[in-house]
Design a protein around this motif. Structure first.
Motif, PDB file in Angstrom:
ATOM      1  N   ARG A   6     -29.438 -31.211  32.540  1.00  0.00           N
ATOM      2  CA  ARG A   6     -29.813 -31.759  33.843  1.00  0.00           C
ATOM      3  C   ARG A   6     -28.706 -31.543  34.862  1.00  0.00           C
ATOM      4  NH1 ARG A   6     -28.579 -36.355  36.219  1.00  0.00           N
ATOM      5  NH2 ARG A   6     -27.645 -37.216  34.314  1.00  0.00           N
ATOM      6  N   ARG A   7     -27.462 -31.765  34.426  1.00  0.00           N
ATOM      7  CA  ARG A   7     -26.333 -31.571  35.334  1.00  0.00           C
ATOM      8  C   ARG A   7     -26.130 -30.091  35.653  1.00  0.00           C
ATOM      9  NH1 ARG A   7     -23.760 -35.515  31.927  1.00  0.00           N
ATOM     10  NH2 ARG A   7     -22.660 -33.796  30.883  1.00  0.00           N
ATOM     11  N   SER A   8     -26.311 -29.244  34.652  1.00  0.00           N
ATOM     12  CA  SER A   8     -26.076 -27.807  34.854  1.00  0.00           C
ATOM     13  C   SER A   8     -27.130 -27.191  35.775  1.00  0.00           C
ATOM     14  CB  SER A   8     -26.087 -27.077  33.503  1.00  0.00           C
ATOM     15  OG  SER A   8     -25.055 -27.556  32.657  1.00  0.00           O
ATOM     16  N   MET A   9     -28.392 -27.574  35.568  1.00  0.00           N
ATOM     17  CA  MET A   9     -29.477 -26.976  36.350  1.00  0.00           C
ATOM     18  C   MET A   9     -29.781 -27.760  37.617  1.00  0.00           C
ATOM     19  SD  MET A   9     -32.163 -25.698  33.373  1.00  0.00           S
ATOM     20  CE  MET A   9     -32.528 -27.352  32.772  1.00  0.00           C
ATOM     21  N   GLN A  10     -29.181 -28.961  37.719  1.00  0.00           N
ATOM     22  CA  GLN A  10     -29.405 -29.832  38.880  1.00  0.00           C
ATOM     23  C   GLN A  10     -30.892 -30.149  39.050  1.00  0.00           C
ATOM     24  OE1 GLN A  10     -27.509 -28.032  42.302  1.00  0.00           O
ATOM     25  NE2 GLN A  10     -25.459 -28.451  41.537  1.00  0.00           N
TER      26      GLN A  10
END
Length: 265
Positions: free
Chosen positions: A224-228
């Protein structure tokens, strides 16, 4: 002049009819035409009203409900409005009670939708081709403008383009929380229960252990953090990548480039 010796009263000839008598004959002040008037008691009988209202279409039922309380009560009867709702499309059944009585006021084709359970490889464009509808119509119906918005959902609502699909069909009155609308849903591959199971018929409830769930949650949070994106989108890409985070990011990047390309096309 009298006849045969009888005297004639000239006043009786010259004077008009007795005004008192005229008033008694022509006074209709107590005969006002109204559904609630005693002279129209048949129109306040529920059984009679049902026989009449059962033959009326939806717009006329809406007008009748504004006449008086008795008419409103009969015109709002679910059996009557359901029958009127089904009639134009020759539906077999409409199952479920709407959250609002206003649901029955509109039975246009736009009130119906097909429920499509999202599977791997689905996209709004591919579904538009499959169901012969416009991409923008699917997005409007589902209250989404993003291609990636579908990945956080279990299903999409598809507009019905061919009214013949409703012939002798069974529809379910449902509120779609993602689309934020109440519709009569048509299931082409069974009822709502079928959509709650996986393709092999087993329950979709995960049987993973608590440790596995915690591990998967950490991976999803990292994605989730990587792909925003949100958790649901991250989980979708992890699922279609068979649990491989790198493959999930790669697939997401491909979809993002494809969507960006369409936006500039």
């Amino acid at each position: 002049m009298g006849c045969c010796g009888d005297e004639e009263n000239d006043d009786d000839i010259l004077n008009p009819l007795n005004p008192t008598t005229t008033t008694e004959i022509l006074d209709f002040s107590d005969s006002t035409i109204s559904p609630m008037n005693s002279h129209f008691s048949a129109l306040t009988c529920r059984d009679t009203l049902r026989l009449i209202f059962e033959k009326l279409p939806i717009p006329d039922l809406a007008r009748c409900s504004c006449v008086c309380r008795v008419w409103n009560s009969v015109a709002s009867d679910q059996e009557i409005v359901t029958r009127a709702f089904k009639a134009p499309w020759n539906l077999k059944h409409v199952i479920g009670k709407p959250a609002s009585g206003n649901f029955w006021r509109d039975n246009s084709l736009g009130k119906f939708a097909i429920s499509h359970r999202i599977v791997r490889g689905d996209s709004i464009a591919s579904l538009a081709v499959k169901y012969s509808v416009q991409v923008m119509d699917i997005k409007r119906l589902n209250n989404t403008m993003s291609e990636h918005g579908i990945y956080s959902r279990e299903r999409l609502l598809i507009p019905i383009s061919n009214p013949e699909m409703l012939l002798q069909a069974t529809c379910y009155v449902e509120v779609d929380t993602c689309a934020k609308r109440e519709v009569a849903v048509l299931y082409l591959d069974g009822g709502p229960e079928h959509h709650k199971t996986t393709s092999n018929g087993s329950s979709s409830t995960s049987s993973c252990s608590a440790t596995d769930l915690q591990s998967k949650k950490r991976v999803i949070e990292s994605l989730r953090r990587s792909m925003q994106v949100d958790d649901a989108t991250a989980q979708y890409y992890l699922t279609i990548a068979d649990g491989d985070p790198r493959a999930a990011i790669s697939q997401f990047s491909q979809d993002l480039r494809w969507e960006t390309h369409l936006g500039f096309a």
